[in-house]
Scaffold this active site. Sequence first.
Site, PDB file in Angstrom:
ATOM      1  N   PRO A 150      -7.904   6.990 -16.810  1.00 17.06           N
ATOM      2  CA  PRO A 150      -8.315   8.377 -16.553  1.00 17.06           C
ATOM      3  C   PRO A 150      -7.216   9.114 -15.793  1.00 17.06           C
ATOM      4  O   PRO A 150      -6.457   8.493 -15.041  1.00 17.06           O
ATOM      5  CB  PRO A 150      -9.558   8.228 -15.677  1.00 17.06           C
ATOM      6  N   ASN A 186       4.900   0.156 -12.015  1.00 18.95           N
ATOM      7  CA  ASN A 186       6.126   0.972 -12.094  1.00 18.95           C
ATOM      8  C   ASN A 186       6.918   0.833 -10.793  1.00 18.95           C
ATOM      9  O   ASN A 186       6.525   0.089  -9.896  1.00 18.95           O
ATOM     10  CB  ASN A 186       5.779   2.428 -12.407  1.00 18.95           C
ATOM     11  N   PHE A 205       2.630  15.811  -7.738  1.00 16.95           N
ATOM     12  CA  PHE A 205       4.053  15.552  -7.955  1.00 16.95           C
ATOM     13  C   PHE A 205       4.257  15.454  -9.459  1.00 16.95           C
ATOM     14  O   PHE A 205       3.330  15.082 -10.191  1.00 16.95           O
ATOM     15  CB  PHE A 205       4.474  14.223  -7.313  1.00 16.95           C
TER      16      PHE A 205
END
Length: 396
Positions: free
Chosen positions: A298, A203, A316
């Site tokens: 996980p 990402n 966050f």
Amino acid sequence: MNIVIGVTGSIAAYKAIDFANQLCKKNHNVRVIMTTHATKFVQPLSFETITHHSVISNMFDGQQDALEHINLAKWADLCVIAPADANIIAKMAHGIADDFLSTFILAFDGPVLVAPAMNTVMYHQAVTQRNLSLLTEYGYEIVSPANGLLACGDVGDGKLAEIEKLVFHVEKILTSQSLTGFRLLVTAGPTVGPIDPVRYVTNHSSGKMGFSIAQEAALRGAEVTLVAGKVQRTTPYGVARIDVATTEDMLEQLKVLMPDYDGLIMAAAPADYIPMEYHEEKIKKAGDSLTIVFKKNPDILKTLKPVLIDKIVVGFAAESHQLLENAQKKLAEKNLDFIVANNIAGKDSAFQSDYNTATIIYKDGRQQPIPKQLKTELAGNILDEIQRIRHKKEER
Ligand code: PMT
């Protein structure tokens, strides 16, 4: 802050120009004192152009007040001797005041950083080492020189410490050591999902948020370890770093480390899914489409819950819609002390940006909106909250 840089006779004197420049850029008021030997290596004009103050070299040259060493000593909050040659180190160790710099140092009762730079044999001479020990004993802080190729062609200890390291030490002295004794783990950056030997999915996380937190916490005196995903960033000074690739790797590292730490800040953006299959050989181009099946990774915070009891834990939430509702849900599910909800839909905020617009949400439902600010500033706000929680816990 008012900072005096003392520059002495070493070829590394030219690096002090950059050092002065870095401090001026951080809005410090900088005055420079040069020994006469230093002026043979670089021109005072270079410092004067950067600091907008005249450089002082001589005690009695008619250019300044006879008590200028005292006036300057009263003005300064901090003094850095960089580069410090063997001569100034010897003079400081024995209280000799025979020129403007050494007289100023004797008149100054604030913190003094000493950054030695000299030939490696001179540095390792028993007398220089003894003088450095004396300086430590007297309360001066030594920033050790680096090892490498020296101007004289020798290789060894004696290179002036990196300018970034000097700046870190300056900032640390000027920062309240409110997190001393606190051991903090910070995660940063993205994790990856490997597909084959040449490809992976990831990402947009740059690691800026987590690295800013780690840097600020180290400046406040915390013992910090950064567990970093795939980012190309310089490790902040005073911070230990462990690099990981996948979400599983990050989880495994945290499992091992967490028992020895007091807090965890999860600023990383760990991948929630990973390709089901890793291809040992590069996937060949064939057909018009390629299907990759993903399996769930996980959830690190949820998995770590049993080892996070009694720790201060901050998460966050990166959301593009229903920010506060989703963040609140994660705060509860992951059992956090507070969560920093950042809106990734906004312009120039969250992923990649130097800025972030966030809302801190606490366990009791209180919300503290934080207007767009630099990630370095947001890091400070987050650590202020951690300090408050830590004090409350200590009072109990
Ligand atoms: O790196 P930058 O470019 O500076 O950008 C900063 C940031 C936007 C990545 C950062 O501010 C941020 O929001 N990080 C969290 C991103 C995220 O994964 O959010 P989430 O809502 O999916 O996860 C919630 C919390 O659970 C996070 O603290 C996350 O670290 C953690 N998590 C996520 C996935 C997972 N498998 N396990 C987790 O523990």
